[in-house]
Write a protein that holds these residues in place. Structure first.
Motif, PDB file in Angstrom:
ATOM      1  N   ARG A 114      -2.471  -1.105   2.745  1.00  0.00           N
ATOM      2  CA  ARG A 114      -2.512   0.366   2.608  1.00  0.00           C
ATOM      3  C   ARG A 114      -3.282   0.760   1.346  1.00  0.00           C
ATOM      4  O   ARG A 114      -4.109   1.679   1.371  1.00  0.00           O
ATOM      5  N   ASP A 115      -3.020   0.052   0.240  1.00  0.00           N
ATOM      6  CA  ASP A 115      -3.723   0.350  -1.009  1.00  0.00           C
ATOM      7  C   ASP A 115      -5.227   0.119  -0.855  1.00  0.00           C
ATOM      8  O   ASP A 115      -6.043   0.908  -1.362  1.00  0.00           O
ATOM      9  N   ASP A 118      -6.623   2.929   1.040  1.00  0.00           N
ATOM     10  CA  ASP A 118      -6.704   4.107   0.169  1.00  0.00           C
ATOM     11  C   ASP A 118      -7.964   4.034  -0.693  1.00  0.00           C
ATOM     12  O   ASP A 118      -8.629   5.053  -0.909  1.00  0.00           O
ATOM     13  N   ALA A 122     -11.002   6.680  -0.662  1.00  0.00           N
ATOM     14  CA  ALA A 122     -10.885   7.455  -1.904  1.00  0.00           C
ATOM     15  C   ALA A 122     -11.921   8.568  -2.037  1.00  0.00           C
ATOM     16  O   ALA A 122     -11.595   9.634  -2.583  1.00  0.00           O
ATOM     17  N   ARG A 129      -9.676  12.970   5.155  1.00  0.00           N
ATOM     18  CA  ARG A 129      -9.079  11.730   5.674  1.00  0.00           C
ATOM     19  C   ARG A 129      -8.422  11.980   7.028  1.00  0.00           C
ATOM     20  O   ARG A 129      -8.587  11.191   7.953  1.00  0.00           O
TER      21      ARG A 129
END
Length: 147
Positions: A114-115, A118, A122, A129
């Motif tokens: 997930r990070d 992201d 970004a 998104r």
């Protein structure tokens, strides 16, 4: 001097491929920090969602060749992340389940993935998104995850 192949670089398929490659790289790096390869994460995630699951059903659900699946399951079982036991529904088959250690690792991998996503998204605002994910879902012919 401009970049070569301007006609190719203007194709949506080219841009999607480049974005996908960047996303795969980001996720692969994040998973590597947890000591996990991409397909190992896919199998762990599927077992987490479906388990206990018959080995053949697991392979079909993630569209992975049975020989490749066996190798990945061997790695995961050696690392004590999954167990293969006789399937209670059909004792002739193996059912795959996560161990507690496998469930903990899967949770860390999901956070890492997930990070990484992201990071990929970004440059987009929250509204962009949401729109982007909706558009990707439409053109990929897939349904959005429930929830």
């Amino acid at each position: 001097m401009s970049a070569p192949l301007p006609a190719i670089r203007a194709l949506p398929s080219w841009l999607l491929g480049r974005a996908a490659a960047r996303g795969r790289t980001l996720v692969a790096e994040a998973l590597a920090a947890e000591g996990v390869k991409m397909w190992h994460h896919v199998v762990l995630s599927a077992v987490g969602d479906l388990g206990p699951v018959a080995q053949a059903e697991l392979g079909r659900s993630i569209q992975l060749d049975p020989k490749d699946l066996v190798g990945i399951l061997n790695d995961l079982q050696s690392a004590r992340l999954v167990v293969r036991e006789p399937d209670p529904k059909d004792r002739r088959k193996n059912a795959v389940s996560l161990t507690e250690e496998g469930a903990r690792l899967l949770e860390r991998c999901e956070t890492a993935a997930r990070d990484a996503n992201d990071t990929l998204l970004a440059p987009l605002s929250a509204a962009e998104r949401e729109l982007f994910m909706g558009l990707l879902t439409r053109i990929s012919g897939t349904e959005p995850p429930a929830g």
